[in-house]
Design a protein around this motif. Sequence first.
Motif, PDB file in Angstrom:
ATOM      1  N   UNK A 105       0.836  -1.213   0.000  1.00 26.94           N
ATOM      2  CA  UNK A 105       0.000   0.000   0.000  1.00 26.94           C
ATOM      3  C   UNK A 105       0.862   1.250   0.000  1.00 26.94           C
ATOM      4  N   UNK A 106       1.871   1.273   0.863  1.00 24.09           N
ATOM      5  CA  UNK A 106       2.736   2.456   0.946  1.00 24.09           C
ATOM      6  C   UNK A 106       3.531   2.612  -0.357  1.00 24.09           C
ATOM      7  N   UNK A 107       4.060   1.487  -0.853  1.00 24.42           N
ATOM      8  CA  UNK A 107       4.873   1.544  -2.075  1.00 24.42           C
ATOM      9  C   UNK A 107       4.033   2.076  -3.241  1.00 24.42           C
ATOM     10  N   UNK A 108       2.800   1.551  -3.363  1.00 26.27           N
ATOM     11  CA  UNK A 108       1.941   1.979  -4.476  1.00 26.27           C
ATOM     12  C   UNK A 108       1.544   3.444  -4.308  1.00 26.27           C
ATOM     13  N   UNK A 109       1.165   3.814  -3.074  1.00 27.54           N
ATOM     14  CA  UNK A 109       0.706   5.179  -2.820  1.00 27.54           C
ATOM     15  C   UNK A 109       1.802   6.214  -2.997  1.00 27.54           C
ATOM     16  N   UNK A 110       3.018   5.880  -2.567  1.00 30.29           N
ATOM     17  CA  UNK A 110       4.112   6.855  -2.611  1.00 30.29           C
ATOM     18  C   UNK A 110       5.013   6.661  -3.828  1.00 30.29           C
ATOM     19  N   UNK A 111       4.701   5.669  -4.646  1.00 26.83           N
ATOM     20  CA  UNK A 111       5.510   5.425  -5.842  1.00 26.83           C
ATOM     21  C   UNK A 111       6.926   4.979  -5.506  1.00 26.83           C
ATOM     22  N   UNK A 112       7.051   4.129  -4.478  1.00 25.87           N
ATOM     23  CA  UNK A 112       8.387   3.690  -4.030  1.00 25.87           C
ATOM     24  C   UNK A 112       8.671   2.244  -4.459  1.00 25.87           C
ATOM     25  N   UNK A 113       9.940   1.930  -4.730  1.00 22.81           N
ATOM     26  CA  UNK A 113      10.292   0.532  -4.987  1.00 22.81           C
ATOM     27  C   UNK A 113      10.026  -0.330  -3.751  1.00 22.81           C
ATOM     28  N   UNK A 114       9.638  -1.586  -3.997  1.00 22.94           N
ATOM     29  CA  UNK A 114       9.315  -2.527  -2.924  1.00 22.94           C
ATOM     30  C   UNK A 114      10.342  -3.657  -2.942  1.00 22.94           C
ATOM     31  N   UNK A 115      10.849  -4.027  -1.770  1.00 25.76           N
ATOM     32  CA  UNK A 115      11.827  -5.121  -1.702  1.00 25.76           C
ATOM     33  C   UNK A 115      11.397  -6.107  -0.622  1.00 25.76           C
ATOM     34  N   UNK A 116      11.120  -7.353  -1.003  1.00 29.31           N
ATOM     35  CA  UNK A 116      10.776  -8.401  -0.040  1.00 29.31           C
ATOM     36  C   UNK A 116      12.053  -8.957   0.571  1.00 29.31           C
ATOM     37  N   UNK A 117      12.048  -9.132   1.892  1.00 29.66           N
ATOM     38  CA  UNK A 117      13.244  -9.599   2.594  1.00 29.66           C
ATOM     39  C   UNK A 117      12.918 -10.881   3.352  1.00 29.66           C
ATOM     40  N   UNK A 118      13.830 -11.827   3.312  1.00 27.18           N
ATOM     41  CA  UNK A 118      13.730 -13.036   4.122  1.00 27.18           C
ATOM     42  C   UNK A 118      14.109 -12.651   5.558  1.00 27.18           C
ATOM     43  N   UNK A 119      13.236 -12.966   6.503  1.00 27.97           N
ATOM     44  CA  UNK A 119      13.467 -12.607   7.908  1.00 27.97           C
ATOM     45  C   UNK A 119      14.827 -13.136   8.411  1.00 27.97           C
ATOM     46  N   UNK A 120      15.161 -14.345   8.015  1.00 31.36           N
ATOM     47  CA  UNK A 120      16.432 -14.944   8.461  1.00 31.36           C
ATOM     48  C   UNK A 120      17.622 -14.204   7.854  1.00 31.36           C
ATOM     49  N   UNK A 121      17.464 -13.723   6.616  1.00 31.36           N
ATOM     50  CA  UNK A 121      18.524 -12.918   5.989  1.00 31.36           C
ATOM     51  C   UNK A 121      18.679 -11.612   6.761  1.00 31.36           C
ATOM     52  N   UNK A 122      17.563 -11.083   7.251  1.00 23.04           N
ATOM     53  CA  UNK A 122      17.627  -9.867   8.070  1.00 23.04           C
ATOM     54  C   UNK A 122      18.520 -10.099   9.286  1.00 23.04           C
ATOM     55  N   UNK A 123      18.284 -11.203  10.008  1.00 13.67           N
ATOM     56  CA  UNK A 123      19.135 -11.532  11.165  1.00 13.67           C
ATOM     57  C   UNK A 123      20.579 -11.739  10.708  1.00 13.67           C
ATOM     58  N   UNK A 124      20.734 -12.510   9.626  1.00 16.48           N
ATOM     59  CA  UNK A 124      22.083 -12.939   9.211  1.00 16.48           C
ATOM     60  C   UNK A 124      22.938 -11.770   8.716  1.00 16.48           C
ATOM     61  N   UNK A 316      17.413  -9.209  18.555  1.00 20.32           N
ATOM     62  CA  UNK A 316      16.047  -9.729  18.619  1.00 20.32           C
ATOM     63  C   UNK A 316      15.268  -9.138  17.429  1.00 20.32           C
ATOM     64  N   UNK A 317      14.022  -9.603  17.261  1.00 21.44           N
ATOM     65  CA  UNK A 317      13.270  -9.170  16.080  1.00 21.44           C
ATOM     66  C   UNK A 317      13.103  -7.654  16.066  1.00 21.44           C
ATOM     67  N   UNK A 318      13.409  -7.058  14.913  1.00 25.30           N
ATOM     68  CA  UNK A 318      13.341  -5.601  14.745  1.00 25.30           C
ATOM     69  C   UNK A 318      13.229  -5.309  13.262  1.00 25.30           C
ATOM     70  N   UNK A 319      12.956  -4.059  12.912  1.00 18.96           N
ATOM     71  CA  UNK A 319      12.796  -3.742  11.490  1.00 18.96           C
ATOM     72  C   UNK A 319      14.028  -3.083  10.895  1.00 18.96           C
ATOM     73  N   UNK A 320      14.981  -2.646  11.751  1.00 19.37           N
ATOM     74  CA  UNK A 320      16.208  -2.056  11.202  1.00 19.37           C
ATOM     75  C   UNK A 320      16.949  -3.111  10.382  1.00 19.37           C
ATOM     76  N   UNK A 321      16.923  -4.360  10.877  1.00 19.83           N
ATOM     77  CA  UNK A 321      17.623  -5.423  10.130  1.00 19.83           C
ATOM     78  C   UNK A 321      16.935  -5.678   8.784  1.00 19.83           C
ATOM     79  N   UNK A 322      15.626  -5.445   8.732  1.00 20.80           N
ATOM     80  CA  UNK A 322      14.895  -5.650   7.469  1.00 20.80           C
ATOM     81  C   UNK A 322      15.199  -4.498   6.500  1.00 20.80           C
TER      82      UNK A 322
END
Length: 365
Positions: A105-124, A316-322
């Motif tokens: 929704x945010x990507x479409x509304x703001x015209x931003x690129x979207x990147x899907x991230x694997x949660x484990x890759x975020x930790x790693x 621990x789980x966070x969004x900075x890693x994502x």
Amino acid sequence: MDRPLTLLGLESSCDDTAAAVVRHVPGQAAQVLSSVVKGQTALHAAYGGVVPELAARAHVEKLDICVEEALAEAGVALSDLDGIAVTAGPGLIGGVLSGVMCAKGIAAGAGLPLIGVNHLAGHALTPRLTDQLEFPYLMLLVSGGHCQFLLVNGVDDFLRLGGTIDDAPGEAFDKTAKLLGLPQPGGPAVEQEAQAGDPKHFAFPRPLLDRAGCDMSFSGLKTALLRARDAIIAEKGGIPRQDRADLCAGFQAAVRDVLAEKSRRALGIYLESTPATPSFAVAGGVAANMAIRDVLETVSAEFGTRFVAPPLRFCTDNAAMIAWAGIERFRAGTRDDMTLAARPRWPLDNRSPALLGSGKKGAKA
Ligand code: KG4
Ligand code: ZN
């Protein structure tokens, strides 16, 4: 792609709703401009585990609040962003879907690129955010939902050396706490009790140490603890304080010993590739345990390897890693679109056979 990048990251794969803004100028350390995490411990407390439907609903309610707070704290507007990264799996499907839909929704509304991230890759990839680690490094991911050794060779190149074939250690700590009437999350409570305990009073197994390789198992430990507890109750009509402390100390020592010995094996395999700057990094909530952290540091030193434990709020789980993993993928040319799917299972390493087992995150990747 070597211009400065500012990404918003979203995380909602288990029981933490999180949003963060990270900026990276090539050649410099990345800056976490904001990192908002709203946990759900109280919501699930009465059930003794995460209830997926309740978690998903809470994510839907909290995601946009987290985004607003993260942008405000970072002092950036949507128009200042270069993209939006979101955990697209693995995890509880309702939660992952909530995050992916919000990001779309945010990507479409703001015209931003979207990147899907694997949660484990975020930790790693977190040690690259916090300590600018160079590839390849060895990572032990050890939390309530995961337990695996990974050779991190590149942004999208992970080799799993081994992992748990059943429970994750954090999950075993949580179950131990539950069996002994201690509060959740169990890890910190068990660690505190263990300080007054004798780890040798009760004999606990060290599962799978007799088997070659880096695979681990923790569900048998939980059963051993249940048996020991029931024997004490049968004999004494309850669990005296000292026995409870001894049970916690014995359990923690068993987990510590298994992680230490399997780390030695993983380090042996990693060092065969003679990395230029050998590094062993740890992530996940269980890395908060001082007994475990200390032994991992000692083992790392035995091998002359640098030990890196990122600050706990990024372990621990966070969004900075994502957001950071999104920046790394963005620079590597990855973009997703509105067809991005939420994946309850998403192994980081497709070359290794799938790990079985279940955890508070559901099926293991
Ligand atoms: O990484 P995390 O926040 O969430 C995921 O599971 O992904 O890790 C939470 C887990 C819980 O199972 C908790 O009991 C465990 O980490 N934990 C600990 C300690 N602090 C948190 N386990 C052992 N000792 C601790 N001090
Ligand atoms: Zn996690």
